[in-house]
Motif scaffolding. Sequence first.
Motif, PDB file in Angstrom:
ATOM      1  N   GLY A 120       0.819  -1.095   0.037  1.00 50.73           N
ATOM      2  CA  GLY A 120      -0.027   0.090   0.192  1.00 50.73           C
ATOM      3  C   GLY A 120       0.766   1.183  -0.162  1.00 50.73           C
ATOM      4  O   GLY A 120       0.133   2.324  -0.237  1.00 50.73           O
ATOM      5  N   ASP A 121       2.161   1.163   0.296  1.00 47.56           N
ATOM      6  CA  ASP A 121       2.921   2.087   0.079  1.00 47.56           C
ATOM      7  C   ASP A 121       3.432   2.796  -1.125  1.00 47.56           C
ATOM      8  O   ASP A 121       4.622   2.161  -1.515  1.00 47.56           O
ATOM      9  CB  ASP A 121       4.016   1.969   1.205  1.00 47.56           C
ATOM     10  N   ASP A 130       6.407   4.885  -1.739  1.00 43.78           N
ATOM     11  CA  ASP A 130       7.590   4.528  -0.870  1.00 43.78           C
ATOM     12  C   ASP A 130       8.144   5.629   0.153  1.00 43.78           C
ATOM     13  O   ASP A 130       9.237   5.702   0.397  1.00 43.78           O
ATOM     14  CB  ASP A 130       8.532   4.360  -1.788  1.00 43.78           C
ATOM     15  N   ASP A 131       7.023   5.979   1.065  1.00 37.18           N
ATOM     16  CA  ASP A 131       7.611   7.061   1.926  1.00 37.18           C
ATOM     17  C   ASP A 131       7.675   6.530   3.476  1.00 37.18           C
ATOM     18  O   ASP A 131       7.900   7.269   4.480  1.00 37.18           O
ATOM     19  CB  ASP A 131       6.819   8.629   2.097  1.00 37.18           C
ATOM     20  N   GLY A 132       6.912   5.271   3.240  1.00 34.21           N
ATOM     21  CA  GLY A 132       7.292   4.400   4.792  1.00 34.21           C
ATOM     22  C   GLY A 132       5.798   4.430   5.441  1.00 34.21           C
ATOM     23  O   GLY A 132       5.589   3.710   6.416  1.00 34.21           O
ATOM     24  N   SER A 133       4.836   5.089   4.825  1.00 34.42           N
ATOM     25  CA  SER A 133       3.438   5.196   5.609  1.00 34.42           C
ATOM     26  C   SER A 133       2.660   4.848   4.389  1.00 34.42           C
ATOM     27  O   SER A 133       2.542   5.175   3.345  1.00 34.42           O
ATOM     28  CB  SER A 133       3.010   6.313   6.448  1.00 34.42           C
ATOM     29  N   VAL A 134       1.269   4.176   4.790  1.00 34.73           N
ATOM     30  CA  VAL A 134       0.273   4.148   3.935  1.00 34.73           C
ATOM     31  C   VAL A 134      -0.983   5.113   4.313  1.00 34.73           C
ATOM     32  O   VAL A 134      -1.535   5.145   5.291  1.00 34.73           O
ATOM     33  CB  VAL A 134      -0.248   2.587   3.888  1.00 34.73           C
ATOM     34  N   ASN A 135      -1.128   5.969   3.340  1.00 34.86           N
ATOM     35  CA  ASN A 135      -2.258   6.982   3.454  1.00 34.86           C
ATOM     36  C   ASN A 135      -3.047   7.507   1.941  1.00 34.86           C
ATOM     37  O   ASN A 135      -2.466   6.710   1.034  1.00 34.86           O
ATOM     38  CB  ASN A 135      -1.862   8.212   4.200  1.00 34.86           C
ATOM     39  N   MET A 136      -3.570   8.519   2.004  1.00 42.38           N
ATOM     40  CA  MET A 136      -4.268   9.040   0.974  1.00 42.38           C
ATOM     41  C   MET A 136      -3.146   9.420  -0.316  1.00 42.38           C
ATOM     42  O   MET A 136      -3.641   9.114  -1.675  1.00 42.38           O
ATOM     43  CB  MET A 136      -5.284  10.295   1.204  1.00 42.38           C
ATOM     44  N   SER A 174       5.899  -3.091  -6.389  1.00 43.56           N
ATOM     45  CA  SER A 174       5.587  -4.184  -5.482  1.00 43.56           C
ATOM     46  C   SER A 174       4.669  -3.731  -4.441  1.00 43.56           C
ATOM     47  O   SER A 174       3.608  -4.473  -4.018  1.00 43.56           O
ATOM     48  CB  SER A 174       6.937  -4.678  -4.766  1.00 43.56           C
ATOM     49  N   ASN A 175       4.854  -2.759  -3.896  1.00 42.91           N
ATOM     50  CA  ASN A 175       3.902  -2.037  -2.635  1.00 42.91           C
ATOM     51  C   ASN A 175       2.535  -1.851  -3.156  1.00 42.91           C
ATOM     52  O   ASN A 175       1.636  -1.823  -2.661  1.00 42.91           O
ATOM     53  CB  ASN A 175       4.607  -0.894  -2.182  1.00 42.91           C
ATOM     54  N   SER A 176       2.657  -1.480  -4.756  1.00 41.01           N
ATOM     55  CA  SER A 176       1.060  -1.268  -5.055  1.00 41.01           C
ATOM     56  C   SER A 176       0.218  -2.260  -5.594  1.00 41.01           C
ATOM     57  O   SER A 176      -0.774  -2.132  -5.417  1.00 41.01           O
ATOM     58  CB  SER A 176       1.561  -0.200  -6.415  1.00 41.01           C
ATOM     59  N   ASP A 177       0.907  -3.198  -5.734  1.00 37.68           N
ATOM     60  CA  ASP A 177       0.042  -4.581  -5.946  1.00 37.68           C
ATOM     61  C   ASP A 177      -0.449  -5.105  -4.813  1.00 37.68           C
ATOM     62  O   ASP A 177      -0.279  -6.107  -4.278  1.00 37.68           O
ATOM     63  CB  ASP A 177       0.981  -5.658  -6.737  1.00 37.68           C
TER      64      ASP A 177
END
Length: 184
Positions: free
Chosen positions: A124-125, A128-134, A154-157
């Motif tokens: 979900g990141d 790639d900044d280390g947190s998952v948000n809007m 990878s984080n997006s899938d």
Amino acid sequence: MRTNNLMLRVALLVCIMLLLLGSALAAETDDFTFSLNGDGTAYAVTGYTGSASSVTVPDWYEGLPVTAIGDGAFQGNTAITSVSLPSSITRIGASAFKGCTSLKTVSSYTAASEPPVVDTRVPGDVNDDGSVNMRDALALLKKLADWDVTINESNSDVNADGTVNMRDALTLLKFLADWDVVLK
Ligand code: CA
Ligand code: CA
């Protein structure tokens, strides 16, 4: 019928407990203390702080091979019944297993030739900044709309199906809206 159902439930519960037990027994580098050797090329295990009876000494630690068991590393540990050592171990220090009165089996296993890849993936990141948000959801939507943004594929899938598409964006949006979805 009712009895069968109950037995099924009990069987399921037992399976879950065994699984939990299995994971509790797995080797954790957290349970060991290490020291770097003089030339900085390998680690020695200098102690064990875990409570497992079956101990697997890790073959790698922080990208370097574990090649020695330090003096007195397991000394006086009466809980250990078996120890599995990686083939990378070339030296076992004095009194390393002294006083391990329950120890019955010392075996070895083939050490991996490469250090394990540390999984730094954050589902979900997207940015790639280390947190998952809007911001991640927006970055993904922009990317899908062919804007010139860089995303961590990878984080997006987040549904782990091997491709990044609108389904991932929807899953991420649902997650951010507190729906009951899990990012993978
Ligand atoms: Ca982010
Ligand atoms: Ca996907």
